[in-house]
Write a protein that holds these residues in place. Structure first.
Motif, PDB file in Angstrom:
ATOM      1  N   GLN A  68      38.675 -48.798  27.095  1.00 42.25           N
ATOM      2  CA  GLN A  68      38.859 -49.213  28.420  1.00 42.25           C
ATOM      3  C   GLN A  68      40.057 -48.539  29.020  1.00 42.25           C
ATOM      4  N   TYR A  81      39.467 -46.410  32.504  1.00 40.16           N
ATOM      5  CA  TYR A  81      40.375 -46.794  33.591  1.00 40.16           C
ATOM      6  C   TYR A  81      41.081 -45.096  34.106  1.00 40.16           C
ATOM      7  N   LEU A 133      36.804 -47.272  35.456  1.00 37.58           N
ATOM      8  CA  LEU A 133      37.138 -48.921  34.967  1.00 37.58           C
ATOM      9  C   LEU A 133      38.091 -49.329  36.124  1.00 37.58           C
ATOM     10  N   PHE A 141      39.841 -54.916  33.581  1.00 33.23           N
ATOM     11  CA  PHE A 141      39.865 -55.011  32.070  1.00 33.23           C
ATOM     12  C   PHE A 141      39.240 -55.983  31.619  1.00 33.23           C
TER      13      PHE A 141
END
Length: 162
Positions: free
Chosen positions: A45, A49, A54, A57
């Protein structure tokens, strides 16, 4: 304690887990990696990001703090990527509208920065406030820029570190 390190645009970071929950994120790289499924998911993740893929979260978090600090951190997690809120806004959401200085303290004590997005919290008047992570306000500006917020954080704006 299981941990995994990741190289990022804001430097090396290490994520720590306890009982399948993320408990801390710190700057720096550790040589001894002891990964778990939740840490591998955190790495996935965080990589997404930093690639701009992303915006929220989805990890089990267990930050250690007071009830007020946890309320502030929960409120931070509700700030959408690309948006900001003030210390005063978070104080209101946390149930103590006049406790904006305590919100600043909670920001500075956030044990899971980036994932709990304290970088999205500004002082009044869109002033940057502070950032206690490595790199200070430059890191805060970089994180906001990844999210599409171009906030000038020069010293001429009356910024301070928490």
């Amino acid at each position: 304690m299981p941990q995994i390190s990741i190289n990022t645009p804001v430097g090396a970071i290490t994520v720590f887990a306890f009982e399948d929950q993320i408990v801390a994120l710190d700057w720096g790289f550790v040589d001894e990696i002891e990964s778990t499924a939740v840490l591998e998911e955190a790495k996935k993740q965080l990589t997404a990001y930093f690639a701009g893929q992303l915006t929220r979260f989805d990890l089990p978090l267990a930050p250690d703090g007071t009830d007020f600090q946890k309320a502030v951190w929960d409120a931070m997690c509700q700030i959408p990527a690309g948006k900001t809120a003030t210390y005063k806004d978070l104080a209101t959401v946390a149930g103590s509208p006049k406790a904006f200085q305590s919100v600043g303290t909670a920001c500075g004590l956030n044990p899971i920065p980036i994932i709990i997005p304290c970088h999205r919290v500004l002082a009044s008047g869109d002033k940057p406030g502070g950032y206690s992570g490595q790199g200070g306000l430059e890191t805060k500006r970089t994180l906001l820029k990844i999210e599409g917020v171009d906030l000038p954080l020069g010293s001429d704006q009356g910024s301070f570190d928490l």
